[in-house]
Design a protein around this motif. Structure first.
Motif, mmCIF file in Angstrom:
data_model
loop_
_atom_site.group_PDB
_atom_site.id
_atom_site.type_symbol
_atom_site.label_atom_id
_atom_site.label_comp_id
_atom_site.label_asym_id
_atom_site.label_seq_id
_atom_site.Cartn_x
_atom_site.Cartn_y
_atom_site.Cartn_z
ATOM 1 N N LYS A 1 0.831 -1.211 0.000
ATOM 2 C CA LYS A 1 0.000 0.000 0.000
ATOM 3 C C LYS A 1 0.867 1.263 0.000
ATOM 4 C CE LYS A 1 -1.993 -1.147 3.868
ATOM 5 N NZ LYS A 1 -1.250 -2.386 4.164
ATOM 6 N N SER A 2 1.784 1.367 0.953
ATOM 7 C CA SER A 2 2.646 2.561 1.044
ATOM 8 C C SER A 2 3.583 2.656 -0.148
ATOM 9 C CB SER A 2 3.435 2.538 2.350
ATOM 10 O OG SER A 2 2.570 2.614 3.468
ATOM 11 N N THR A 3 4.032 1.506 -0.646
ATOM 12 C CA THR A 3 4.923 1.510 -1.812
ATOM 13 C C THR A 3 4.208 2.086 -3.025
ATOM 14 O OG1 THR A 3 6.069 -0.448 -0.968
ATOM 15 C CG2 THR A 3 6.361 0.073 -3.299
ATOM 16 N N LEU A 4 2.941 1.706 -3.201
ATOM 17 C CA LEU A 4 2.170 2.226 -4.332
ATOM 18 C C LEU A 4 2.021 3.746 -4.216
ATOM 19 C CD1 LEU A 4 0.524 1.553 -6.857
ATOM 20 C CD2 LEU A 4 -1.481 1.248 -5.372
ATOM 21 N N ALA A 5 1.757 4.239 -3.010
ATOM 22 C CA ALA A 5 1.636 5.685 -2.814
ATOM 23 C C ALA A 5 2.955 6.391 -3.094
ATOM 24 C CB ALA A 5 1.159 5.976 -1.390
ATOM 25 N N SER B 1 -1.061 16.563 -2.213
ATOM 26 C CA SER B 1 -0.949 16.831 -0.777
ATOM 27 C C SER B 1 -0.860 15.497 -0.053
ATOM 28 C CB SER B 1 -2.151 17.615 -0.262
ATOM 29 O OG SER B 1 -2.180 18.911 -0.799
ATOM 30 N N ILE B 2 -0.093 15.477 1.022
ATOM 31 C CA ILE B 2 0.100 14.233 1.757
ATOM 32 C C ILE B 2 -0.101 14.490 3.237
ATOM 33 C CG2 ILE B 2 2.615 14.571 1.846
ATOM 34 C CD1 ILE B 2 2.849 11.477 1.719
ATOM 35 N N LEU B 3 -0.779 13.570 3.885
ATOM 36 C CA LEU B 3 -1.019 13.656 5.331
ATOM 37 C C LEU B 3 -0.632 12.312 5.935
ATOM 38 C CD1 LEU B 3 -2.132 15.649 7.450
ATOM 39 C CD2 LEU B 3 -4.347 14.505 7.201
ATOM 40 N N LEU B 4 0.349 12.337 6.843
ATOM 41 C CA LEU B 4 0.909 11.118 7.395
ATOM 42 C C LEU B 4 0.338 10.833 8.771
ATOM 43 C CD1 LEU B 4 4.626 11.816 6.456
ATOM 44 C CD2 LEU B 4 2.970 10.449 5.177
ATOM 45 N N GLN B 5 0.615 9.609 9.239
ATOM 46 C CA GLN B 5 0.189 9.230 10.585
ATOM 47 C C GLN B 5 0.815 10.148 11.628
ATOM 48 O OE1 GLN B 5 0.913 5.121 11.536
ATOM 49 N NE2 GLN B 5 0.813 5.456 13.738
ATOM 50 N N GLU B 6 2.110 10.405 11.474
ATOM 51 C CA GLU B 6 2.792 11.331 12.377
ATOM 52 C C GLU B 6 3.015 12.629 11.612
ATOM 53 O OE1 GLU B 6 6.895 11.786 15.002
ATOM 54 O OE2 GLU B 6 6.595 10.035 13.736
ATOM 55 N N SER B 7 2.193 13.618 11.895
ATOM 56 C CA SER B 7 2.317 14.887 11.180
ATOM 57 C C SER B 7 3.649 15.540 11.529
ATOM 58 C CB SER B 7 1.162 15.817 11.548
ATOM 59 O OG SER B 7 1.079 15.966 12.947
ATOM 60 N N VAL B 8 4.335 16.004 10.507
ATOM 61 C CA VAL B 8 5.659 16.591 10.680
ATOM 62 C C VAL B 8 5.542 18.110 10.679
ATOM 63 C CG1 VAL B 8 7.979 16.797 9.740
ATOM 64 C CG2 VAL B 8 6.753 14.616 9.571
ATOM 65 N N LEU B 9 5.865 18.706 11.807
ATOM 66 C CA LEU B 9 5.915 20.154 11.917
ATOM 67 C C LEU B 9 7.346 20.568 12.180
ATOM 68 C CD1 LEU B 9 2.726 20.865 14.091
ATOM 69 C CD2 LEU B 9 2.927 20.701 11.606
ATOM 70 N N PHE B 10 7.621 21.853 11.937
ATOM 71 C CA PHE B 10 8.988 22.353 12.056
ATOM 72 C C PHE B 10 9.080 23.368 13.189
ATOM 73 C CE2 PHE B 10 8.228 20.971 7.745
ATOM 74 C CZ PHE B 10 9.343 20.190 7.478
ATOM 75 N N ALA B 11 10.303 23.574 13.656
ATOM 76 C CA ALA B 11 10.540 24.473 14.791
ATOM 77 C C ALA B 11 10.504 25.923 14.333
ATOM 78 C CB ALA B 11 11.872 24.142 15.462
ATOM 79 N N THR B 12 9.335 26.339 13.885
ATOM 80 C CA THR B 12 9.107 27.733 13.510
ATOM 81 C C THR B 12 7.686 28.091 13.953
ATOM 82 O OG1 THR B 12 9.158 29.309 11.668
ATOM 83 C CG2 THR B 12 8.350 27.094 11.188
ATOM 84 N N LEU C 1 -3.056 12.263 -0.618
ATOM 85 C CA LEU C 1 -2.637 10.956 -0.108
ATOM 86 C C LEU C 1 -2.732 10.988 1.416
ATOM 87 C CD1 LEU C 1 0.565 10.139 -2.227
ATOM 88 C CD2 LEU C 1 -1.788 9.364 -2.601
ATOM 89 N N LEU C 2 -3.430 9.998 1.980
ATOM 90 C CA LEU C 2 -3.575 9.891 3.428
ATOM 91 C C LEU C 2 -2.945 8.572 3.870
ATOM 92 C CD1 LEU C 2 -7.350 10.930 3.753
ATOM 93 C CD2 LEU C 2 -5.331 12.411 3.880
ATOM 94 N N ASP C 3 -2.101 8.644 4.883
ATOM 95 C CA ASP C 3 -1.444 7.434 5.396
ATOM 96 C C ASP C 3 -1.713 7.332 6.895
ATOM 97 O OD1 ASP C 3 0.064 5.240 5.945
ATOM 98 O OD2 ASP C 3 1.905 5.976 5.004
ATOM 99 N N ILE D 1 -4.581 5.270 2.875
ATOM 100 C CA ILE D 1 -4.158 4.033 3.531
ATOM 101 C C ILE D 1 -4.658 4.149 4.966
ATOM 102 C CG2 ILE D 1 -2.191 2.622 4.224
ATOM 103 C CD1 ILE D 1 -0.633 4.028 1.929
ATOM 104 N N THR D 2 -5.601 3.310 5.342
ATOM 105 C CA THR D 2 -6.247 3.521 6.637
ATOM 106 C C THR D 2 -6.779 2.216 7.193
ATOM 107 O OG1 THR D 2 -7.968 4.782 7.778
ATOM 108 C CG2 THR D 2 -8.482 4.004 5.561
ATOM 109 N N HIS D 3 -6.931 2.205 8.511
ATOM 110 C CA HIS D 3 -7.651 1.124 9.198
ATOM 111 C C HIS D 3 -8.739 1.728 10.079
ATOM 112 C CE1 HIS D 3 -4.023 -1.103 7.972
ATOM 113 N NE2 HIS D 3 -4.827 -2.148 7.971
ATOM 114 N N ASP D 4 -9.168 2.925 9.712
ATOM 115 C CA ASP D 4 -10.251 3.606 10.418
ATOM 116 C C ASP D 4 -11.565 3.189 9.755
ATOM 117 O OD1 ASP D 4 -12.180 5.376 11.346
ATOM 118 O OD2 ASP D 4 -10.755 7.026 11.543
ATOM 119 N N HIS D 5 -12.370 2.402 10.477
ATOM 120 C CA HIS D 5 -13.588 1.845 9.854
ATOM 121 C C HIS D 5 -14.556 2.947 9.434
ATOM 122 C CE1 HIS D 5 -15.979 2.478 13.552
ATOM 123 N NE2 HIS D 5 -14.863 2.145 14.190
ATOM 124 N N ALA D 6 -14.579 4.089 10.167
ATOM 125 C CA ALA D 6 -15.477 5.180 9.777
ATOM 126 C C ALA D 6 -15.041 5.767 8.443
ATOM 127 C CB ALA D 6 -15.477 6.261 10.865
#
Length: 588
Positions: free
Chosen positions: A388-392, A426-437, A508-510, A540-545
């Motif tokens: 799944k992630s490889t395809l994305a 646009s991509i949204l990951l399980q662990e959102s990456v923010l920066f020190a700003t 893309l949602l992971d 890519i999700t395991h959220d049933h909703a």
């Protein structure tokens, strides 16, 4: 050293006029060094003649007068002042060149590292990479100024002085040549060993940096499991190895310095004895001997400096090798020579006859075909390792398949530029990456030319505006590293606002809601619904909703799509994998 010079040469060309000015100043420094001993010779010969010595072998020697002594003093002072000025100008010029070259090289290496594939970043130590970027490039700059510049000046002086001393007394100059040959023989034996020890030291320091980076990035786990003593012992063991290698390099360098001192001392003693005898024979005047002695001292300085700086140069060579090794890493994914910008797309995605291997080289996709229509919301489900992630990642061209391709509105992603491709996703990951700003800048990273008003509109749509305005400084609040000063749900909503600001046709949602409590997950899901409305969405999700709300579910196993259809249709089939999975997720 040759690799290092080849690496920095393109950056030197940009500052060639400043470097040329430094070289001219350096040549004046050499000229003043050659002239500096002459007033001393004149005074010594003049005083000796005034005391009654017969200097018939010398021409132009005049008795001492007060005005002559004053004149010689003035000449000496002017020569020393000129040499000081030339040395200052050359040092400043080369310092500027060194700093600018180091800055350009560091920027080039950083840009190169950012373009390397995820495969490289998955295996390379981030701490070691940072050590090469900061420490190794900095060492190159430092050694170029503190060791390289003096050595260049001394070598130029040595070449000129050798010619002058041959003209003055060819016999005594043989001593200088013999000393140089002896130093080369000693250095040829010691320098490779110093370089090898320095190379091991830099490698060990890079490993230490990697260990420290890994531990500090996982400090919560380290403290929670009380692993402080364990990781401290591992760090201390690596530190001890680096210490031993560093001491070995310095011991070898110190040995070379002391052997060079012996060579210089023997050469000076020979010149003292032989030169004194030639003065007695009338071949040289006392002033000539003093002049020759001063030249000998200046000529021996390159040998002393070479021995003194061998350790530094060896460490710089080791650092240069490490930086060059990094630059020689080639990205797995680059723009094709014929690549063109991708025009605005609707979001129609076609996967055509995809063949690829997994991270261990085993077959993953065997002719995979898939069509996601523009605006369709698709959920990818399946066990771990299904692809799944490889395809994305292939859609974003973070990696390329072995064969087959992916088309966006009919454009092969390998035929368009990476920048234009990724700007439309646009991509949204399980662990959102923010920066020190600031919060505002973190959102603005979605589209760098966005106005403050557009940033705030995106935050409102993502459900982030309310909590952002409650922060101490609102949108100007500085976040900690990776945004750790915020909760998981807050980080995700800022990441969603960033994706909304990007306004890309493909999302893309992971696993974006994994690890969040139910209430927070519900808030984040509402923001995701706003983000994905009207856009092609691959989740890519395991959220049933989220699975129930999508248009289409693809169940993947071993790189193949084994189920494909709307969720309500698949759920009506009691034998479907989706039905079995959902029963496990939501027990009756």
């Amino acid at each position: 050293m040759r690799r290092t010079l080849t690496m920095v040469r393109p950056h030197l060309r940009q500052h060639r006029w400043l470097a040329l000015g430094g070289i001219v100043a350096l040549l004046f420094d050499v000229v003043f060094r050659i002239l500096e001993p002459w007033p001393v010779k004149w005074v010594v010969d003049s005083v000796t003649a005034s005391l009654g010595a017969d200097l018939s072998a010398a021409s132009g020697v005049r008795p001492t007068t007060a005005s002559f002594l004053v004149l010689c003093g003035i000449v000496l002072a002017l020569v020393i002042a000129g040499r000081a000025l030339a040395n200052y100008l050359s040092t400043v010029a080369f310092a500027f060149v060194g700093s600018r070259v180091a800055t350009s090289l560091r920027a080039r290496v950083f840009a190169h590292v950012q373009g390397l594939s995820l495969r490289y970043h998955a295996t390379a130590s981030h701490g070691d990479t940072v050590q090469r970027l900061v420490g190794d490039v900095g060492r190159l700059q430092e050694v170029a100024v503190t060791a390289g510049l003096p050595l260049v000046g001394n070598v130029l002086t040595l070449v000129v002085l050798t010619g002058v001393m041959l003209w003055m007394d060819p016999v005594l100059t043989l001593v200088l040549l013999a000393a140089g040959a002896a130093y080369l023989a000693v250095s040829r034996h010691s320098s490779p060993r110093i370089t090898q020890a320095s190379r091991r030291t830099r490698r060990g320091e890079g490993t230490l940096a990697g260990t420290a980076s890994e531990v500090l990035s996982a400090i919560r786990v380290v403290q929670a499991y009380r692993l402080e003593n364990t990781v401290a012992r591992e760090f201390a063991a690596g530190n001890e190895v680096a210490l031993k290698d560093g001491i070995e390099a310095r011991r070898l360098a110190a040995g070379l310095e002391r052997r060079t001192d012996v060579i210089v001392g023997v050469a000076t003693a020979v010149v003292l004895g032989a030169g004194g005898w030639r003065v007695v024979q009338g071949v040289m005047t006392p002033g000539d001997l003093v002049l020759y002695f001063m030249y000998l001292k200046i000529a021996m300085k390159p040998l002393r400096d070479m021995a003194k700086y061998t350790g530094r140069i060896a460490r710089a060579t080791a650092s240069g090798e490490r930086v060059a090794d990094l630059l020689e890493q080639r990205p797995d994914v680059e723009d094709a020579p014929h690549a063109r910008p991708l025009p605005a797309v609707r979001g129609d995605v076609i996967v055509a006859s995809l063949f690829a291997e997994d991270g261990r080289g085993r077959p993953l996709f065997r002719g995979l075909d898939l069509h996601v229509m523009a605006g369709q919301r698709v959920c990818l489900l399946g066990p771990s390792g299904a692809g799944k992630s490889t395809l994305a990642s292939y859609l974003l061209r973070l990696a390329d398949p072995r064969d087959g391709g992916i088309l966006l509105d009919g454009h092969d992603v390998r035929d368009v530029t990476l920048q234009s491709l990724r700007s439309q996703v646009s991509i949204l990951l399980q662990e959102s990456v923010l920066f020190a700003t600031t919060v505002r800048e973190n959102i603005r990273y979605g589209r760098l030319d966005a106005t403050d008003a557009e940033v705030e509109v995106a935050a409102r749509r993502a459900g982030a505006h309310e909590f952002v305005t409650g922060l101490p400084e609102g949108y100007e609040t500085e976040l900690g590293t990776r945004g750790d000063t915020l909760s998981g749900g807050q980080r995700q909503r800022i990441a969603i606002a960033r994706a909304m600001l990007r306004d890309a046709p493909i999302v893309l949602l992971d696993e974006p809601t994994t690890g969040l409590d139910p209430a927070t997950a519900l808030q984040v899901q509402r923001s995701i619904d706003e983000l994905t409305r009207g856009r092609t969405t691959i989740a890519i999700t395991h959220d049933h909703a989220q699975v129930r709300d999508c248009d289409r579910v693809l169940w993947m196993e071993h790189g193949e799509i084994v189920e494909d259809g709307p969720p309500e249709v698949l759920l009506r089939d009691p034998g479907s994998r989706l039905n079995a999975w959902l029963r496990e997720q939501v027990p009756a």
